[in-house]
Design a protein around this motif. Structure first.
Motif, PDB file in Angstrom:
ATOM      1  N   LYS A 153       7.804  -1.270  -0.681  1.00 51.82           N
ATOM      2  CA  LYS A 153       7.460   0.056  -1.228  1.00 51.82           C
ATOM      3  C   LYS A 153       6.177   0.599  -0.593  1.00 51.82           C
ATOM      4  O   LYS A 153       5.946   1.799  -0.576  1.00 51.82           O
ATOM      5  N   TRP A 154       5.366  -0.303  -0.069  1.00 49.69           N
ATOM      6  CA  TRP A 154       4.116   0.128   0.560  1.00 49.69           C
ATOM      7  C   TRP A 154       4.366   0.932   1.829  1.00 49.69           C
ATOM      8  O   TRP A 154       3.509   1.692   2.273  1.00 49.69           O
TER       9      TRP A 154
ATOM     10  N   VAL B   8       4.388   4.722   1.212  1.00 52.90           N
ATOM     11  CA  VAL B   8       3.062   5.343   1.131  1.00 52.90           C
ATOM     12  C   VAL B   8       2.455   5.484   2.536  1.00 52.90           C
ATOM     13  O   VAL B   8       1.717   6.423   2.810  1.00 52.90           O
ATOM     14  N   CYS B   9       2.799   4.574   3.429  1.00 53.24           N
ATOM     15  CA  CYS B   9       2.341   4.705   4.826  1.00 53.24           C
ATOM     16  C   CYS B   9       2.936   5.967   5.446  1.00 53.24           C
ATOM     17  O   CYS B   9       2.250   6.720   6.126  1.00 53.24           O
TER      18      CYS B   9
ATOM     19  N   GLU C 200      -0.121   1.504  -8.883  1.00 51.84           N
ATOM     20  CA  GLU C 200      -0.329   0.122  -8.435  1.00 51.84           C
ATOM     21  C   GLU C 200      -1.574  -0.493  -9.078  1.00 51.84           C
ATOM     22  O   GLU C 200      -1.600  -1.680  -9.371  1.00 51.84           O
TER      23      GLU C 200
ATOM     24  N   ARG D 153       8.775  -5.113  -3.858  1.00 49.77           N
ATOM     25  CA  ARG D 153       7.349  -5.230  -4.169  1.00 49.77           C
ATOM     26  C   ARG D 153       6.502  -5.093  -2.900  1.00 49.77           C
ATOM     27  O   ARG D 153       5.388  -4.584  -2.939  1.00 49.77           O
TER      28      ARG D 153
ATOM     29  N   LEU E  86      -5.740   2.157   2.619  1.00 46.92           N
ATOM     30  CA  LEU E  86      -5.051   3.410   2.280  1.00 46.92           C
ATOM     31  C   LEU E  86      -6.031   4.488   1.826  1.00 46.92           C
ATOM     32  O   LEU E  86      -5.875   5.655   2.180  1.00 46.92           O
TER      33      LEU E  86
ATOM     34  N   TYR F 149      -1.925  -4.902  -3.846  1.00 43.04           N
ATOM     35  CA  TYR F 149      -2.720  -3.696  -4.100  1.00 43.04           C
ATOM     36  C   TYR F 149      -4.181  -3.886  -3.671  1.00 43.04           C
ATOM     37  O   TYR F 149      -4.742  -3.046  -2.973  1.00 43.04           O
TER      38      TYR F 149
ATOM     39  N   LEU G  28      -1.247   4.902  -5.794  1.00 43.79           N
ATOM     40  CA  LEU G  28      -2.323   3.920  -5.998  1.00 43.79           C
ATOM     41  C   LEU G  28      -2.689   3.787  -7.480  1.00 43.79           C
ATOM     42  O   LEU G  28      -3.023   2.696  -7.943  1.00 43.79           O
TER      43      LEU G  28
ATOM     44  N   VAL H 175      -4.457  -3.924   0.230  1.00 45.78           N
ATOM     45  CA  VAL H 175      -3.992  -2.755   0.996  1.00 45.78           C
ATOM     46  C   VAL H 175      -4.766  -1.494   0.611  1.00 45.78           C
ATOM     47  O   VAL H 175      -5.002  -0.624   1.440  1.00 45.78           O
ATOM     48  N   LYS H 176      -5.188  -1.428  -0.668  1.00 51.09           N
ATOM     49  CA  LYS H 176      -5.863  -0.225  -1.169  1.00 51.09           C
ATOM     50  C   LYS H 176      -7.049   0.242  -0.306  1.00 51.09           C
ATOM     51  O   LYS H 176      -7.116   1.418   0.042  1.00 51.09           O
TER      52      LYS H 176
END
Lengths: 376, 142
Positions: A239-240, A243-244, A260, A236, A43, A36, A257, A39-40
């Motif tokens: 799952k990202w 969101v992409c 997460e 884990r 994003l 998180y 987010l 990557v946050k």
């Protein structure tokens, strides 16, 4: 004019890159294991949104003891005299119950006219290392009940326990039935030998909890994170990608987010209570069989007589339905009910089904068993 | 009104999601790999042999660290320096004192409320606020 705007854009780009690098460096310095934190920043920029507005419901801190805080969420129009006290788990933070605007269980209950209180355990440190069941139940929860009753002017309340908070609240209800009107257990494990993977991992021959607490004091965040990620290591990461794919859907990205953020906001587990929790619950199932003791007093769930609502998530892997449903056969309450919903452990508090399908039923059950508010 | 062109980063992120999404050949391969890995991890996580082995390694590491902490404390004792266990004892005592002060403040409030009540009764005035719920004498477990 063109040169100026190009310069401004270039400056904004460079500043953006510096800020991004700073955020990533900060996450690396903290040694965060959760993806998180890394990557946050990407994003948020890609989706062009701000930080998720977590814990949006206005509240006041009405009582503190060490790191623990009792929060009060007062309704604009109070309809029920009987307040609700939320008891959350010592794992993670309470604000999953007050997730996002329109997706918050606390906000929903406040909107229904309940005077709501919630225990925030805060972020335990070395001062909480020796805290045990006795401190948590006979002091902290007991005082939270006392203050909620005093401030709301009610003689009894609805205790609403979630996950491990439900287990602790049940123990409290068995020890101190005074002041309790109703009990709501949400995703609460009771029979820990049906506790899924955690029960398997913590078997006495596999997990020496004494050595862990003696070695570290409190359970380190990294160890807690490793445990959670071991439950679904592939998902884990993958799952990202969802969101992409949905990066142009700001609501989805914000909710994702927000979730997460909460999931990565791990706190240390106070050592002594962890030792007692693992032994009394997962390893020897003392909680379910009436052998668990708090300050020498046996916790006998069969002494609970107040109306009971047991909320079960069908897809729960943390508190599997089998481990929760046994509660209704143990307690002595004559008014008891099980509500099941096709969601996961966290979905009970955050899914889009919450405000439409789950919470209205729960609020209705509580309202029916609460005194109406009459302003004096 | 013309639709705003998405940013380069947005396109890159969306492209990555699409590339590994279930509708593209690369994505299909990725999903298959994901399913295979999940199955493998599930089998591993449910294997008694693996769990016993992993548990054994973890326990040995924890016991080694606990022994190291104990040795460290013994050394500190040798130099008459406070150890973390002693600090914990101290914290526990401070917490007990805090609980006692809290219980005392409740008792004090109960006394004040009783006084107010008796004064109000003597004056025939309105009743004071209700006393604090719970038994004040048992606020702090010993």
């Amino acid at each position: 004019m063109t040169t100026q705007s190009t310069t401004a854009r270039l400056r904004a780009f460079v500043n953006g890159q510096i800020e991004l690098s700073r955020e990533l460096l900060h996450a690396a310095q903290k040694g965060s294991m959760s993806p998180y934190h890394y990557v946050k920043p990407f994003l948020l920029r890609a989706a062009d949104i701000g930080e998720p507005p977590l814990a949006p419901t206005p509240h006041k801190v009405v009582y503190t003891n060490g790191k623990m805080r009792l929060l009060r969420f007062e309704p604009a129009v109070r309809k029920h005299a009987t307040p609700i006290l939320f008891v959350y788990s010592l794992i993670n933070r309470y604000y999953i119950l007050d997730f996002l605007p329109g997706r918050s269980l606390i906000e929903f209950m406040v909107g229904q006219g309940f005077d709501v209180y919630a225990i925030d355990w805060g972020t335990p440190g070395s001062a909480e290392r020796r805290m045990g069941w006795d401190d948590v139940l006979n002091v902290l929860v007991k005082n939270a009940v006392k203050w909620a009753l005093r401030l709301s002017g009610a003689k009894d309340l609805t205790m609403y326990g979630y996950c491990m908070g439900g287990t602790m609240a049940l123990a409290y209800a068995a020890l101190h039935p005074q002041g309790l009107r109703n009990f709501v257990a949400q995703a609460t494990p009771v029979d820990f030998h049906e506790g899924g993977v955690f029960a398997e991992w913590t078997k006495p021959n596999r997990f020496d909890v004494d050595a862990l607490v003696d070695a570290y004091g409190n359970v380190p965040i990294e160890l807690m994170e490793t445990g959670f990620s071991s439950m679904a290591p592939v998902q884990r990461m993958t799952k990202w990608l969802e969101v992409c794919r949905r990066i142009d859907d700001p609501d989805f990205v914000t909710t994702f987010l927000g979730m997460e953020h909460w999931a990565s906001d791990n706190v240390q587990f106070p050592g002594e209570i962890y030792r007692q929790y693992i032994k009394d619950c997962y390893q020897y199932n003392n909680f379910c069989t009436g052998r668990m003791k708090v300050a020498g007093q046996a916790v006998d769930l069969s002494t609970i007589q107040v109306p009971l609502l047991n909320i079960i998530a069908d897809n729960d892997t943390i508190a599997p339905p089998k481990s929760s449903e046994v509660l209704n056969t143990i307690v002595r309450s004559t008014d008891k009910e099980i509500m099941r919903f096709p969601v996961g452990h966290i979905g009970l508090s955050t899914s889009s089904k919450g405000p439409k399908q789950i919470w209205p039923k729960v609020a209705g059950w509580i309202a029916k068993r609460s005194d109406p508010w009459t302003a004096t | 009104m013309a639709k705003k062109e998405p940013k380069l980063l947005t396109r890159v992120v969306k492209g990555l999601g699409h590339w590994l999404g279930p509708e593209t050949p690369t994505g299909k391969a990725f999903v298959a790999a994901e399913k295979g890995m999940t199955k493998a991890f599930d089998r591993l996580g449910g294997s008694e042999r693996y769990l016993n082995l992993a548990g054994g390694v973890l326990n040995r590491a924890l016991r080694a660290r606990a022994a190291y902490v104990e040795a460290q404390e013994n050394w500190l004792h040798l130099f008459r320096l406070p150890t973390s266990t002693e600090m914990d004892d101290l914290r526990e005592e401070v917490r007990d004192v805090k609980y006692q002060i809290e219980a005392l403040s409740y008792q004090l409030e109960a006394v004040i409320e009783a006084l107010e009540k008796s004064r109000a009764l003597a004056q025939g005035g309105e009743a004071p606020r209700p006393p604090a719920p719970g038994n004040t004498a048992t606020d702090r477990p010993s």
